[in-house]
Write an enzyme that holds these catalytic residues in place. Structure first.
Site, PDB file in Angstrom:
ATOM      1  CD  GLU A  41       6.467  18.554  21.904  1.00 58.04           C
ATOM      2  OE1 GLU A  41       5.948  19.077  21.408  1.00 58.04           O
ATOM      3  OE2 GLU A  41       6.864  17.749  22.906  1.00 58.04           O
ATOM      4  CG  ASP A  90      15.484 -15.859  -4.930  1.00 57.53           C
ATOM      5  OD1 ASP A  90      14.751 -16.246  -5.977  1.00 57.53           O
ATOM      6  OD2 ASP A  90      16.840 -15.501  -4.235  1.00 57.53           O
ATOM      7  CG  ASP A 102      17.166 -12.235  -5.620  1.00 56.83           C
ATOM      8  OD1 ASP A 102      16.767 -12.572  -6.437  1.00 56.83           O
ATOM      9  OD2 ASP A 102      18.336 -12.469  -5.122  1.00 56.83           O
ATOM     10  CG  ASN A 151       5.282  19.401  25.931  1.00 57.83           C
ATOM     11  OD1 ASN A 151       4.184  19.156  25.440  1.00 57.83           O
ATOM     12  ND2 ASN A 151       5.442  20.117  24.607  1.00 57.83           N
ATOM     13  CB  THR A 162       4.374  15.235  33.493  1.00 57.17           C
ATOM     14  OG1 THR A 162       3.477  16.581  32.800  1.00 57.17           O
ATOM     15  CG2 THR A 162       4.222  15.556  34.895  1.00 57.17           C
ATOM     16  CG  ASP A 163       2.629  15.234  27.736  1.00 60.85           C
ATOM     17  OD1 ASP A 163       1.708  14.716  29.291  1.00 60.85           O
ATOM     18  OD2 ASP A 163       2.580  16.625  26.901  1.00 60.85           O
TER      19      ASP A 163
END
Lengths: 1199, 396
Positions: free
Chosen positions: A590, A632, A932, A1022, A1025-1026
């Site tokens: 996530e 261009d 363009d 999760n 610490t992540d």
């Protein structure tokens, strides 16, 4: 069209099919059948369904504009010309696909009377596939041997179907009376079952079709609700009708005043948001008109006739338009036409609403899964878990929304272009009107400095020159004339008797008859092209989508396994369920969208500080994968400003640049060369440039070429005003056809001075003397030859070359052949000074620069040489006025090699971008003109100029260079590459750490040694610490060699085999140390909170330290060049360690997480184990380093 | 017994794709030489349906607009409409700029020329014979004149005839002398499929064949087979129908196969390329031998080796028609003419030729043969060496 009816009767009397009909059509003597006549004839016999079967959709025959049949003797074929290209939505067995139908469908008939649709006339897209649809009407025999006609349709691997064609036999007696009606019959009701027999027949094709006057059929519309600026309608025929939905949306979208259109075929309702001054009644009326078929939607495309006006003479043009070339339209007539054709307005691009942006944030698989997990957690009693999970989701969406919304707002704030005003002659009276009130047939007056308000055919041109750079990219103004042209398919830039909306009159004056307004103009056509061009998915989107999908599936499977094992081992249903959910949340990446969005948003902000505005978030990352940068020429590489670059007098050559004149690199002081000064004085005299006093020096008004000369004279210290006062102008003769020079006669005291400038060979042929170093001597043959060679050489360098001569004491008006030659002046639109360095930097970074221009190839080649395009001395150019005639595969293989594309028109830029993309490259394209737009949108990265760029270009571009300084592109590419490598680092970290969490739980569950980590501990790891290390990794500063690496391969997976192996080894190390701690704890303390805490702490600490190792893929611990500092990482690791400490120390947290304090020996063990994965990872880098030769590095040298 | 055989030679019009490529190559060379006489250039072209490929390798100070020149040549050849035309065809250019050092180091023109050495290993042949006033074999002379005439007629009837055409002339030789015209085959392309053959035939006979033979001694007789478009009508023709390549028509450029020729292309090369200039020098020598009356058929063979200024071998072969022995003639030719690379350029003023014609001469050379072009006054067609050759005879 009696023949057609007779033919139909003949074909179908004994039973015919679509095939026999098509074959029979070729025998008709006529060449063109108008679409409504054809439809009417088919309807007369109820035959419309024959076409519905072969073309799969009834909209095709509805949109039929004409049926063309070749003259007898030519190849047998039937061409169906539609009023516009169609995009049809079809439901097939494998989902919904889109069919793209070309404007012309060519059905070829072979010797066997079998019919084949030309390849590419219909294409289909489904999922990410895009295939040509092959349609063939074949003859076959059924089982009994009787002949049948079969329809074979195939498209790549998606569709391959063969089925018999309906055989239709007409009843023996058909009503034969034919009624001739004045106007085309009203279109049949949309939802009618295959058309009923209608007793109407053909009407002669009007040249300029009159708008339908018939009463609208009773479309069932009711108003659901009205509120200011909003209208919801219920429309009966919309219900369950995808075709109608698409038609309505297309017709309404982009219409002036309409803000958004949402049609639903499920509910049969149409929601419209619109802006004042539109009223509810007007909007309702418009919808009614569209439903009834009166209004084709595209602002009059159907109504305004599309003729090759440039080949007609004035009388023909006026007759076709129903107007007078002298008196113009009448005011009343103009008003009537205005109501028929609609205002002369171009649709505005629509911006995304905040809600749309918000919703898009949630449209990713991991986020959706998290949402589900949160709900499941809350339902099963895990309120804390659920809230934690929802927090993650909200954080992610919040960051994403803020950044994208802010970007959208910034864009909306850019100032919009103004609708031009027009001077028009009506009722023989000249008046100024708003440009939007112009109608086809209006007689307009063009004067210098005016913007052309509509497409028009010139009927009078007095030295008229028009700057068409916005439309064709050609920076030199085009001289316009009145004479009709021969070539029907002349490119826009060569239609010298036409003027187009969006261009500007730079000189002279003229009168013209309006032939197209609004969306029917060429610019309108370009905007329509824009509407049809799709934006490709960026590499990051693609990779993250694939990766998320794989990870979600994988982690769900693993959770199932853990859950199953737990059940088997009888560990309690609810307990296992919670663990499984926690594990799922731990495993689902996530953080991936959050990290990606944050990283991208920060990159966006950094880019903004550098003056680059990014319109789409992911574009920032795509920049890193850019392999080709299409520049261009006009306005991007050059300033779009003519400048004097070279003067040749006698045998001396003077270069002119920003620092004034120089000879062979030596600066020339003012007054340093009398010859040069003489030339500049003469060109200042022989010039129509007006000087307007302004605060910062005089402002020059005139043609670009003359302005360039006068500006140079001023810079050289020549007082032009005084000079002109000293030699009063007596008369001017401008250049004209056949006389390629201009001369002015001036009073010079008692005598005269004749100044001449123009085409060098013509001016030279008038000279017999030469002025050199202040003396006049006879012109020898060698002198002539030298001057001509100089001229040829300068022309070869893409300079506009002018010869200058004079004659003193001349009062006689007739042509003289004894002028005195002074010299040559070369003028060009030089490249911006920063471009060569940019090209060099890009080359070092493995990005190929390609120049695309509408200019002639000489100009392009000269500029290319100056800015250092090409590779190893080779310079490849493709000069193509008709790129569309090149087979697509040829263009694809050529495009990769070519450095310069010259004489390219707007649509061709698109082809080039697409050709490169087909060859598998990531393409960036810059552009500033309206022309363009389509290419900008199709490119992976469209780059528009902020100052000189047009609104259209800015709206479709992915990024806008605020100050027009292209050098910032290099910074942007560096940023892009850093971002993608940072995201890779973060994902690398997430994968390794998440895998270790799953592995620990899985192993422990499988072995049956209890649960090493509780669900909340998993969530803690999760979230706490992540996430911080992840975010910190996403903000790693650029590595120093990022611009010396080739771009990464957008098609390669984010991780190759070696990466995966490394992630595996690293996560095994993380798992190993955590299990080690668990085992040690089990042995020492037995199963319990202390063992759990030990494992928990070891895992978090080792992950935090491991994150430091993830900062670089190559640089290791003892590298000589350390990475630039990343304070976020220091903070993330510090905070992580602190929080983990708190988790084991703070009673409140301890209670929630089920931890206990650890003893000193435990801490020692934790530290010893936790440094293990970090050191191992560093060692792996050191080992792998020598063999890290990138495959793509070798490839790029081979190109 | 008198030997009798038929010999055929073929030529093509300026609109033939191969010739188109030759002309574009030479137009580029000519324009570069005009601006910068000591330039080194190699220009090669290939053309197919809608695309012209140009590869230009040059060491020069000149600057030219390649696509513009190429388009001009294509338009001049008559491709101004249809599926392949000069205005709309795609031109793909590959330009390699070589460093200036690839030119000669010496600034002074003269010493630069004398320092030039051969850059290829090549054996070249020059040929002349008494069959025509320009001393070319009759079949190729006629084929080229007919092709030139056909070109002109195609231009006059540009609404009906397309520029692509091919001519073959068959001559009956008796005792190695042309005795009569065996066959004439002309292939002309047309704009529309519906042009009646009879009308085409009449136009070609009246406006191509008859005028072409006006000043010829040998004219078609009643036995001569005249074939026009024997394989049926050719609609449009040109690059839309078949591809073209520079240097694929060396036969038509030289002797139509009647004599030996080097396989190297002549077009698209600057004068320092010995495989081009050597062929001119060899022809010049052979023509002068015949003009001096020293032989009625003469082949001069020049062999060059990389790194040598002069040919390693100069050999004359007169097929038994020589007034002197072949050895004797070889020696005289070698003494009379300077065959060194720079010598040839100086003798023929090859760079100056480009300048005097404003770069056009090379392009004109590329169609209708490099030899025997009285209208171009080519220096290698001049019989200015006759005196020298004969003098050597007298003084020995």
């Amino acid at each position: 069209m009696a023949e057609l009816s007779a033919l139909l009767e003949e074909v179908f009397a004994g039973g015919g099919t679509a095939r026999t009909l098509l074959v029979a059509l070729t025998s008709l003597p006529c060449r063109t059948i108008p679409g409504h006549v054809f439809r009417a004839a088919l309807d007369q016999y109820g035959l419309r369904s024959t076409f519905d079967t072969i073309l799969q959709d009834r909209e095709v025959i509805e949109a039929l504009d004409a049926v063309h049949l070749p003259a007898s003797g030519e190849t047998r074929a039937v061409t169906l010309r539609l009023i516009r290209p169609l995009t049809l939505h079809q439901r097939i067995g494998v989902g919904r696909m889109r069919l793209h139908v070309n404007r012309e469908l060519l059905l070829l008939i072979d010797d066997r009377d079998e019919v084949t649709l030309r390849r590419g006339d219909i294409r289909m897209s489904w999922m990410r596939m895009n295939e040509e649809v092959l349609v063939r009407l074949r003859r076959a025999r059924d089982r009994s041997g009787a002949p049948v006609d079969m329809l074979a349709v195939s498209a790549g691997h998606v569709i391959s179907q063969t089925y018999p064609l309906d055989v239709i036999t007409l009843p023996p007696r058909v009503p034969r009376e034919r009624v001739t009606v004045e106007a085309p019959p009203p279109p049949p009701p949309r939802l009618a079952p295959p058309a009923p027999v209608m007793a109407s027949a053909a009407a002669p094709a009007a040249v300029l079709p009159a708008p339908a006057v018939s009463a609208p059929p009773a479309a069932v519309i009711s108003v659901v609700h009205r509120s200011p600026g909003r209208l919801r309608l219920r429309i009966a025929q919309l219900y369950r009708n995808e075709v109608e939905k698409a038609r309505l949306e297309r017709a309404l979208r982009g219409r002036a005043g309409i803000v958004s259109v949402v049609a639903s075929s499920l509910t049969g309702t149409l929601l419209l948001r619109f802006a004042a001054p539109l009223t509810h009644q007007e909007v309702e009326r418009t919808v009614e008109r569209i439903l009834s078929g009166e209004d084709a939607g595209e602002g009059g495309r159907r109504q305004q006739a599309h003729h090759p006006w440039h080949i007609f003479d004035i009388e023909q043009t006026a007759a076709l338009l129903g107007t007078s070339p002298d008196r113009g339209l009448s005011e009343a007539g103009a008003l009537e036409r205005l109501s028929q054709y609609g205002p002369n307005l171009l649709p505005q691009a629509v911006s995304r609403s905040p809600l749309q942006i918000m919703l898009e944030q949630f449209a990713s698989l991991p986020v959706a899964l998290l949402g589900v997990s949160a709900v499941v957690s809350i339902v099963t009693g895990g309120l804390v878990d659920g809230v934690v999970i929802l927090g993650v989701v909200a954080l992610n969406a919040g960051i994403g929304f803020t950044t994208e919304y802010w970007a959208e707002q910034t864009i909306a704030g850019l100032n919009r272009g103004l609708e031009p005003h027009a001077v028009v002659v009506r009722d023989d009276q000249e008046r100024e009107v708003a440009g939007e009130t112009l109608v086809p047939g209006d007689l307009i007056i063009l004067r210098r400095g005016m913007a052309v308000p509509a497409d028009a055919r010139l009927i009078l041109a007095d030295h008229l020159s028009v700057d068409e750079s916005a439309l064709t990219g050609e920076s030199v103004p085009v001289n316009k004339m009145v004479a009709p042209l021969d070539e029907r398919n002349a490119p826009l830039g060569s239609r010298t008797n036409m003027v187009y909306r969006g261009t500007v009159v730079t000189g002279g004056s003229g009168r013209a008859l309006v032939v197209a307004t609004g969306v029917a103009t060429e610019i309108g056509e370009i905007q329509r092209l824009l509407g049809e061009t799709e934006q490709p998915e960026t590499p990051l989107q693609r990779q993250l989508r694939t990766l998320s999908g794989q990870l979600v599936a994988g982690s769900l499977a693993l959770c199932g396994v853990v859950f199953g094992i737990g059940l088997v081992r009888n560990q309690g249903f609810l307990q296992m369920f919670k663990t499984a959910i926690a594990l799922a949340v731990a495993a689902v990446p996530e953080g991936l969208p959050t990290v990606a969005t944050t990283t991208l948003a920060i990159g966006l902000r950094r880019l903004e500080q550098q003056g680059v505005l990014v319109r789409r978030l992911v574009a920032v990352e795509t920049l890193g994968a850019v392999e080709f940068l299409c520049l261009d020429k006009t306005g991007t590489i050059t300033r779009n400003e003519m400048t004097l670059v070279m003067v040749v007098t006698g045998e001396r050559r003077y270069d002119h640049g920003a620092g004034g004149f120089s000879i062979e690199g030596q600066a020339l002081p003012p007054g340093g060369s009398p010859d040069l000064e003489a030339l500049l004085r003469l060109t200042a005299l022989c010039s129509e440039v007006r000087l307007e006093p302004a605060a910062d020096g005089p402002r020059l008004l005139g043609t670009p070429t003359e302005t360039a000369l006068v500006r140079a004279a001023l810079e050289q210290g020549i007082d032009v005003e005084a000079l002109r006062a000293r030699y009063p102008l007596l008369r001017t003769r401008l250049r004209s056809e056949g006389r390629g020079f201009m001369d002015t006669l001036h009073q010079d005291g008692n005598g005269y001075l004749l100044a001449v400038k123009g085409s060098p060979d013509q001016v030279l042929s008038l000279c017999d003397r030469l002025s050199e170093a202040g003396t006049v001597r006879p012109l020898t043959e060698e002198d002539r030859e030298r001057i001509l060679v100089d001229n040829e050489r300068m022309a070869g360098q893409a300079l506009r070359v002018l010869g200058v001569a004079y004659l003193p004491d001349d009062g006689r008006p007739e042509e003289r052949r004894d002028l005195i030659w002074v010299g040559l002046a070369g003028i060009a639109d030089p490249p911006r000074p920063e471009i060569p360095a940019l090209v060099e930097q890009l080359r070092a970074a493995g990005v190929r620069t390609i120049m695309i221009t509408g200019d002639q190839s000489a100009t392009a080649t000269a500029i290319a040489r100056q800015i250092g395009l090409g590779h190893k001395g080779h310079l490849e150019s493709l000069d193509a006025a008709q790129l569309e005639t090149l087979p697509a595969d040829v263009l694809r293989s050529l495009a990769e090699r070519v450095d310069i594309f010259s004489r390219v028109s707007p649509a061709h830029k698109l082809y080039i971008v697409q050709a490169l993309q087909r060859a598998g490259h990531v393409v960036a394209m810059t552009g500033d003109g309206i022309n363009d737009g389509p290419a900008l949108r199709a490119a992976d990265i469209g780059i528009a100029m902020g100052v000189s760029g047009s609104e259209v270009a800015q709206e479709v571009a992915d990024m806008i260079v605020r100050d027009d300084n292209l050098a910032t592109i290099v910074g942007a590419i560096e940023q892009g590459r850093t971002i993608s490598s940072d995201i890779k680092k973060a994902v690398h970290f997430i994968l390794a750490s998440n895998t270790s969490e799953i592995a620990i739980t899985l192993l422990a569950t499988a072995v049956g040694t209890g649960e090493p980590l509780s669900p909340l501990q998993l969530l803690w790891i999760n979230l706490v610490t992540d996430v911080f290390p992840e975010l910190a990794l996403g903000l790693e500063p650029p590595e120093c060699d990022v611009l010396r690496q080739p771009p990464r391969d957008p098609h390669a997976a984010m991780f190759n085999r070696r990466d995966v192996r490394r992630i595996g080894m690293e996560s095994a190390m993380l798992t190993g140390v955590a299990l080690g701690a668990y085992g040690w704890g089990l042995a020492r303390y037995g199963m319990g909170p202390r063992t759990s805490t030990l494992t928990f702490t070891t895992l978090t600490t080792s992950q935090l330290l491991y994150a430091i190792s993830c900062r670089s893929e190559k640089r290791w611990l003892f590298d000589r060049k350390p990475s630039a500092a990343n304070p976020y990482m220091t903070f993330a690791v510090g905070a992580g360690l602190g929080l983990q400490g708190a988790a084991t120390l703070l009673p409140g947290l301890r209670q929630v997480l089920g931890t206990t304090p650890l003893g000193p020996s435990d801490w020692l063990l934790v530290l010893a184990l936790a440094t293990g994965p970090y050191l191992a990872s560093e060692l792996l880098k050191a080992i792998e380093r020598p063999c890290r030769v990138d495959r793509r590095d070798a490839d790029s040298h081979g190109q | 017994m008198a030997s009798e055989y038929v010999f055929t030679s073929e030529s093509v019009t300026a609109g033939h794709p191969d010739k188109l490529c030759d002309q574009i190559s030479d137009a580029l060379v000519g324009h570069i030489l005009w601006q910068d006489p000591p330039a080194r250039v190699v220009a090669e072209c290939a053309v197919s349906t809608g695309i012209l490929f140009v590869s230009l390798k040059a060491a020069t100070t000149a600057s030219i607009d390649i696509p513009r020149l190429a388009r001009e040549v294509i338009l001049e050849a008559g491709y101004d409409r249809g599926s392949f035309n000069g205005r709309t065809c795609t031109v793909m250019t590959n330009q390699l700029e070589e460093p200036e050092a690839a030119r000669s180091g010496a600034r002074d023109r003269e010493s630069a020329l004398s320092e030039l050495v051969a850059q290829e290993n090549v054996t070249l042949f020059g040929f002349a014979c008494t069959q025509t006033p320009v001393l070319l074999p009759l079949p190729i002379w006629l084929a080229n004149r007919l092709a030139q005439r056909l070109d002109l007629v195609c231009r006059e009837h540009r609404d009906e005839l397309a520029p692509d055409g091919k001519v073959q002339v068959g001559i009956v030789y008796r005792d190695h002398q042309p005795s009569r015209i065996h066959s004439l085959t002309l292939v002309a392309s047309q704009r529309q499929a519906d042009l009646p053959l009879a009308r085409l035939r009449q136009t070609i006979i009246e406006e191509v064949v008859k005028p072409a033979f006006e000043h010829e001694t040998l004219v078609p007789d009643s036995e001569t087979r005249l074939q026009i478009n024997p394989e049926g009508p050719v609609v449009e023709g040109g690059p839309a129908l078949h591809a073209g390549l520079t240097g694929r028509k060396t036969g038509a450029d030289t002797y139509g196969g009647y004599a030996r020729q080097s396989s190297a292309a002549l077009s698209g090369k600057d004068p320092t390329r010995i495989d081009r200039t050597g062929a001119y020098a060899a022809r010049h020598a052979a023509k002068n031998v015949v003009a001096a009356g020293l032989a009625s058929r003469c082949e001069v063979q020049l062999s060059y080796s990389i790194g040598f200024r002069d040919p390693v071998s100069v050999r004359v072969e007169t097929f038994g028609t020589g007034a002197l022995s072949d050895d004797e003639l070889s020696e005289r030719v070698a003494r009379a003419f300077d065959f060194s690379v720079g010598g040839i350029i100086r003798r023929f003023d090859l760079a100056g030729l480009a300048a005097r014609s404003r770069g056009r001469l090379y392009q004109r050379l590329a169609a209708h043969g490099h030899f025997g072009r009285p209208e171009l006054a080519l220096p290698w067609e001049a019989t200015d060496g006759v005196e020298t050759l004969l003098e050597t005879v007298t003084y020995r």
